[in-house]
Design a protein around this motif. Structure first.
Motif, PDB file in Angstrom:
ATOM      1  N   GLY A   1      38.219  42.842  24.456  1.00  0.00           N
ATOM      2  CA  GLY A   1      38.506  43.506  25.721  1.00  0.00           C
ATOM      3  C   GLY A   1      38.480  42.549  26.898  1.00  0.00           C
ATOM      4  O   GLY A   1      38.601  41.330  26.742  1.00  0.00           O
ATOM      5  N   ALA A   2      38.278  43.106  28.071  1.00  0.00           N
ATOM      6  CA  ALA A   2      38.305  42.325  29.307  1.00  0.00           C
ATOM      7  C   ALA A   2      37.059  41.455  29.441  1.00  0.00           C
ATOM      8  O   ALA A   2      36.003  41.784  28.909  1.00  0.00           O
ATOM      9  CB  ALA A   2      38.405  43.269  30.495  1.00  0.00           C
ATOM     10  N   PRO A   3      37.167  40.343  30.172  1.00  0.00           N
ATOM     11  CA  PRO A   3      35.986  39.514  30.449  1.00  0.00           C
ATOM     12  C   PRO A   3      34.999  40.268  31.340  1.00  0.00           C
ATOM     13  O   PRO A   3      35.363  41.235  32.008  1.00  0.00           O
ATOM     14  CB  PRO A   3      36.557  38.308  31.205  1.00  0.00           C
ATOM     15  N   TYR A   4      33.768  39.785  31.365  1.00  0.00           N
ATOM     16  CA  TYR A   4      32.784  40.367  32.268  1.00  0.00           C
ATOM     17  C   TYR A   4      33.123  40.018  33.712  1.00  0.00           C
ATOM     18  O   TYR A   4      33.619  38.936  34.010  1.00  0.00           O
ATOM     19  CB  TYR A   4      31.373  39.868  31.948  1.00  0.00           C
ATOM     20  N   VAL A   5      32.832  40.944  34.593  1.00  0.00           N
ATOM     21  CA  VAL A   5      33.091  40.752  36.013  1.00  0.00           C
ATOM     22  C   VAL A   5      32.149  39.689  36.574  1.00  0.00           C
ATOM     23  O   VAL A   5      31.014  39.525  36.118  1.00  0.00           O
ATOM     24  CB  VAL A   5      32.932  42.096  36.785  1.00  0.00           C
ATOM     25  N   GLU A   6      32.634  38.965  37.555  1.00  0.00           N
ATOM     26  CA  GLU A   6      31.835  38.002  38.303  1.00  0.00           C
ATOM     27  C   GLU A   6      31.877  38.399  39.768  1.00  0.00           C
ATOM     28  O   GLU A   6      32.805  39.076  40.211  1.00  0.00           O
ATOM     29  CB  GLU A   6      32.390  36.583  38.110  1.00  0.00           C
ATOM     30  N   ARG A   7      30.900  37.974  40.516  1.00  0.00           N
ATOM     31  CA  ARG A   7      30.839  38.332  41.950  1.00  0.00           C
ATOM     32  C   ARG A   7      32.112  37.897  42.680  1.00  0.00           C
ATOM     33  O   ARG A   7      32.584  38.573  43.574  1.00  0.00           O
ATOM     34  CB  ARG A   7      29.617  37.696  42.604  1.00  0.00           C
ATOM     35  N   GLN A   8      32.671  36.765  42.273  1.00  0.00           N
ATOM     36  CA  GLN A   8      33.875  36.262  42.932  1.00  0.00           C
ATOM     37  C   GLN A   8      35.049  37.222  42.763  1.00  0.00           C
ATOM     38  O   GLN A   8      35.926  37.299  43.630  1.00  0.00           O
ATOM     39  CB  GLN A   8      34.239  34.874  42.396  1.00  0.00           C
ATOM     40  N   ASP A   9      35.066  37.984  41.663  1.00  0.00           N
ATOM     41  CA  ASP A   9      36.127  38.978  41.464  1.00  0.00           C
ATOM     42  C   ASP A   9      36.110  40.010  42.587  1.00  0.00           C
ATOM     43  O   ASP A   9      37.163  40.454  43.051  1.00  0.00           O
ATOM     44  CB  ASP A   9      35.960  39.683  40.116  1.00  0.00           C
ATOM     45  N   LEU A  10      34.914  40.408  43.016  1.00  0.00           N
ATOM     46  CA  LEU A  10      34.794  41.364  44.124  1.00  0.00           C
ATOM     47  C   LEU A  10      35.284  40.747  45.428  1.00  0.00           C
ATOM     48  O   LEU A  10      36.002  41.386  46.199  1.00  0.00           O
ATOM     49  CB  LEU A  10      33.343  41.811  44.298  1.00  0.00           C
ATOM     50  N   ILE A  11      34.885  39.520  45.670  1.00  0.00           N
ATOM     51  CA  ILE A  11      35.262  38.842  46.915  1.00  0.00           C
ATOM     52  C   ILE A  11      36.771  38.633  46.986  1.00  0.00           C
ATOM     53  O   ILE A  11      37.396  38.828  48.033  1.00  0.00           O
ATOM     54  CB  ILE A  11      34.501  37.503  47.031  1.00  0.00           C
ATOM     55  N   ASP A  12      37.379  38.268  45.849  1.00  0.00           N
ATOM     56  CA  ASP A  12      38.806  37.937  45.819  1.00  0.00           C
ATOM     57  C   ASP A  12      39.724  39.153  45.829  1.00  0.00           C
ATOM     58  O   ASP A  12      40.897  39.033  46.188  1.00  0.00           O
ATOM     59  CB  ASP A  12      39.132  37.109  44.575  1.00  0.00           C
ATOM     60  N   CYS A  13      39.234  40.303  45.417  1.00  0.00           N
ATOM     61  CA  CYS A  13      40.140  41.442  45.227  1.00  0.00           C
ATOM     62  C   CYS A  13      40.641  42.016  46.554  1.00  0.00           C
ATOM     63  O   CYS A  13      39.957  41.971  47.567  1.00  0.00           O
ATOM     64  CB  CYS A  13      39.474  42.538  44.385  1.00  0.00           C
ATOM     65  N   ALA A  14      41.853  42.565  46.492  1.00  0.00           N
ATOM     66  CA  ALA A  14      42.437  43.260  47.640  1.00  0.00           C
ATOM     67  C   ALA A  14      42.251  44.767  47.509  1.00  0.00           C
ATOM     68  O   ALA A  14      42.576  45.520  48.423  1.00  0.00           O
ATOM     69  CB  ALA A  14      43.918  42.923  47.752  1.00  0.00           C
ATOM     70  N   GLY A  15      41.743  45.213  46.378  1.00  0.00           N
ATOM     71  CA  GLY A  15      41.490  46.620  46.106  1.00  0.00           C
ATOM     72  C   GLY A  15      40.690  46.736  44.827  1.00  0.00           C
ATOM     73  O   GLY A  15      40.639  45.792  44.033  1.00  0.00           O
ATOM     74  N   LEU A  16      40.048  47.891  44.627  1.00  0.00           N
ATOM     75  CA  LEU A  16      39.166  48.072  43.482  1.00  0.00           C
ATOM     76  C   LEU A  16      39.358  49.444  42.856  1.00  0.00           C
ATOM     77  O   LEU A  16      39.299  50.466  43.552  1.00  0.00           O
ATOM     78  CB  LEU A  16      37.703  47.923  43.932  1.00  0.00           C
ATOM     79  N   ALA A  17      39.587  49.466  41.545  1.00  0.00           N
ATOM     80  CA  ALA A  17      39.554  50.706  40.754  1.00  0.00           C
ATOM     81  C   ALA A  17      38.292  50.631  39.908  1.00  0.00           C
ATOM     82  O   ALA A  17      38.114  49.683  39.144  1.00  0.00           O
ATOM     83  CB  ALA A  17      40.795  50.822  39.878  1.00  0.00           C
TER      84      ALA A  17
END
Length: 198
Positions: free
Chosen positions: A57-73
């Protein structure tokens, strides 16, 4: 390209499948791409640790994923009308991003899966919104202009897409649920584009 983070926890695979469908909806919007991520399971044994990379499946989330995103589901199966503890544990650790305002002003949506039709889908979706509101996110629901929302006999709510997995968690995602998941991903991405233009 705007990265839209599709972050989920899934134990039996239904929430993961909804996440993939939402990601397809995101990817259908020009200028946007979905970033699928998951959170590790919480162990009742204090010494247990999850591998750095999940087996599938998908990789584990990292804090940088939150910072970089333009939107979140954000997606989780229902646990007594609330999100699963693994997702709550992750969100509880985001105070640094909250202090930075990393998610403030970004659009977000939520999704869930339950084993029973009245198993707390809407309560789960609402409780997942609360930390996102604290982060200053703009919550996007599903409008009734989506025809599948009025026609569904399984999952689907104006608060976000949902799936009725059945007591054995083996029911496939219905055509209405698929349509709503795709629509929710598209709606989130389109809002992210509009907000990024401002």
């Amino acid at each position: 390209m705007l990265d839209i983070l599709v972050l989920y926890y899934s134990q039996h695979g239904a929430t993961r499948e909804l996440a993939r469908l939402i990601a397809r909806g995101v990817d259908g919007v020009p200028g946007c791409q979905a970033r699928l991520r998951t959170v590790p399971k919480i162990s009742s044994v204090c010494e247990a640790v999850e591998p750095a990379i999940p087996d599938g499946g998908a990789p584990y989330v990292e804090r940088q994923d939150l910072i970089d995103c333009a939107g979140l589901a954000l997606g989780s199966p229902t646990r007594f009308g609330n999100m699963a503890s693994a997702m709550k544990y992750f969100l509880d650790g985001t105070s640094g991003e909250w202090m930075q305002g990393a998610l403030s002003g970004k659009p977000a949506c939520v999704f869930t899966s339950t084993s029973s039709l009245h198993g707390g889908q809407e309560a789960t979706l609402l409780t997942m919104m609360i930390p996102l509101l604290h982060h200053g996110m703009v919550i996007a629901g599903l409008p009734y202009s989506e025809a599948a929302l009025l026609a569904t006999q399984t999952g689907g709510t104006p608060y976000g897409v949902s799936h009725l997995a059945g007591p054995q968690s083996d029911r496939p995602i219905s055509e209405h649920e698929k349509a709503l998941a795709l629509a929710q991903g598209k709606r989130l991405a389109e809002l992210a584009v509009k907000l990024a233009e401002k």
